[in-house]
Design an enzyme around this catalytic site. Structure first.
Site, mmCIF file in Angstrom:
data_model
loop_
_atom_site.group_PDB
_atom_site.id
_atom_site.type_symbol
_atom_site.label_atom_id
_atom_site.label_comp_id
_atom_site.label_asym_id
_atom_site.label_seq_id
_atom_site.Cartn_x
_atom_site.Cartn_y
_atom_site.Cartn_z
ATOM 1 N N CYS A 88 72.872 12.820 143.731
ATOM 2 C CA CYS A 88 74.273 13.237 143.163
ATOM 3 C C CYS A 88 75.165 12.218 143.234
ATOM 4 C CB CYS A 88 74.676 14.417 143.568
ATOM 5 S SG CYS A 88 76.364 14.966 143.200
ATOM 6 N N CYS A 134 80.362 14.656 148.692
ATOM 7 C CA CYS A 134 80.826 15.766 149.693
ATOM 8 C C CYS A 134 80.186 15.710 150.873
ATOM 9 C CB CYS A 134 79.997 16.942 148.812
ATOM 10 S SG CYS A 134 80.957 17.174 147.036
ATOM 11 N N CYS A 158 76.961 17.491 152.089
ATOM 12 C CA CYS A 158 75.684 17.880 150.919
ATOM 13 C C CYS A 158 74.616 16.735 151.051
ATOM 14 C CB CYS A 158 76.310 17.633 149.516
ATOM 15 S SG CYS A 158 75.011 17.830 148.262
ATOM 16 N N CYS A 164 70.239 32.033 140.186
ATOM 17 C CA CYS A 164 71.248 31.032 139.999
ATOM 18 C C CYS A 164 70.745 29.482 140.138
ATOM 19 C CB CYS A 164 72.274 31.193 141.148
ATOM 20 S SG CYS A 164 73.719 29.964 141.044
ATOM 21 N N CYS A 191 72.842 33.003 136.506
ATOM 22 C CA CYS A 191 74.306 32.165 137.015
ATOM 23 C C CYS A 191 73.691 30.554 137.114
ATOM 24 C CB CYS A 191 74.419 32.749 138.583
ATOM 25 S SG CYS A 191 75.856 31.545 139.401
ATOM 26 N N CYS A 194 81.920 33.046 139.580
ATOM 27 C CA CYS A 194 81.285 32.982 141.369
ATOM 28 C C CYS A 194 81.955 31.714 142.089
ATOM 29 C CB CYS A 194 79.961 32.942 141.464
ATOM 30 S SG CYS A 194 79.151 32.613 142.892
ATOM 31 N N ARG A 248 79.173 37.467 149.257
ATOM 32 C CA ARG A 248 78.047 36.913 149.436
ATOM 33 C C ARG A 248 77.662 36.142 150.762
ATOM 34 N NH1 ARG A 248 76.913 34.598 145.005
ATOM 35 N NH2 ARG A 248 75.978 36.257 143.986
#
Length: 361
Positions: free
Chosen positions: A54, A58, A61, A98, A130, A190, A262
């Site tokens: 990616c 972040c 991450c 998801c 999702c 979500c 969740r």
């Protein structure tokens, strides 16, 4: 039945968060029982369909290409691979799959077309689908909706104020715009965040202000405890205490009464007793499976043993919202526009992110 409030202030939320624990639990559990069956928990399986590489920075991450985390990347999975994983998840008690891809944003083309086919395939298995694919345009959201998408995940991560201490490669407003684009379809939203990244209680409240003042509020709010992965800028952060998770869950339940809250990342460090307290406080959804994208998660059998011990039952698919209809690609009213949206790049420097990116050089 209590009325959902959409104008919560940070001060009001902090006051709730800091209530004496017994008062907080009583209020949250009472509201939870008004809106939900307290013995039913929705079970989702999170599947990384494209891992690593990616371009974002972040700080939490391990999939960010710039950090040195030894994450084994993989190209986009095939539709058949995803179908096999979905069937496995269904047999384990999950009602939702998801799918996460380590992308900054969705790009029109063959890979997105492949994801759309994955959505169609899983929806036909009578499972909720999702996706979390990064930023999306309105047209891309419409194409996902047509394919049969049930929910789109796009976390705010933290408060708008603290966001600039976590990520410098995209803006907070882009996250809100993506949620707004999803809201123009029949797909549910979500969106949640992470605690334990060095933020203050005020920042946690700020994130909840942003979520609770959305109208409608998100149908699902994941509360993640940071999993500090070696090689990321946040590798030295101390684990979140269970009491912080309980307070966060309870506060979320009080201010977002109809939302499914969740328990997400971080459950490996929670005892059964701690998780039971979270369920009592209003959590009614979990991620199941031995891995959450790249970080460890409790075994499915362990979760089912916990459910049996607590007298909890997995929620059936499409209990909250009717199953969407799948439109085949040949019948689609929406086609690829080859869009190149101008998502923001704030470009400020975050010292600990820079240090982590330079460690392996």
């Amino acid at each position: 039945m209590s009325i959902t409030k959409h104008n919560w202030t940070k001060e009001e939320i902090i006051a709730i968060y800091n209530k004496p624990m017994m008062d907080l639990l009583y209020e949250a559990a009472s509201i939870h029982r008004e809106h939900h069956d307290p013995n039913v928990v929705q079970v989702s399986t999170l599947l990384s369909i494209k891992t690593g590489g990616c371009p974002e920075d972040c700080g939490y991450c391990p999939q960010a290409a710039r950090y040195h985390t030894d994450i084994e990347g993989n190209d986009l999975m095939s539709v058949n691979q995803v179908k096999a994983q979905a069937l496995r998840a269904k047999s384990g008690g999950s009602s939702r799959v998801c799918m996460g891809a380590a992308w900054r944003n969705v790009k029109d083309g063959p890979e997105f077309d492949q994801v759309l086919e994955m959505v169609r395939t899983i929806n036909k298995l009578d499972m909720e689908v999702c996706c979390t694919l990064g930023m999306i345009t309105e047209n891309q959201a419409q194409r996902l909706a047509e394919a049969g998408l049930y929910a789109y995940n796009h976390n705010l991560d933290t408060s708008e104020d603290y966001y600039k201490e976590v990520i410098s490669t995209r803006g907070f407003e882009d996250r809100l715009q993506t949620i707004e684009n999803v809201r123009k379809t029949n797909v549910t939203v979500c969106s949640g965040g992470i605690i334990g990244m060095g933020e203050s209680v005020e920042d946690r409240a700020g994130m909840l202000v942003a979520l609770s003042t959305l109208n409608p509020q998100p149908e699902s709010v994941p509360i993640n405890a940071l999993v500090a992965v070696e090689g990321t800028p946040m590798e030295e952060e101390k684990p979140v205490e269970i009491w912080e998770m309980i307070r966060m869950v309870a506060t979320s339940r009080i201010i977002m009464p109809e939302t499914q809250v969740r328990l997400s990342a971080g459950r490996m460090n929670m005892s059964r007793e701690g998780q039971a307290m979270c369920f009592f406080a209003g959590a009614n959804s979990i991620f199941a499976g031995d891995k959450l994208l790249t970080t460890p998660n409790p075994d499915v059998d362990e979760d089912m043993k916990m459910f049996e011990l607590l007298g909890l039952n997995p929620q059936k698919a499409f209990t909250k919202v009717t199953q969407p209809q799948t439109v085949e690609a040949v019948d689609s009213q929406y086609s690829s526009l080859g869009e190149k949206p101008k998502w923001s790049r704030p470009g400020h420097e975050i010292e600990r992110n820079l240090e982590a990116s330079q460690k392996g050089k």
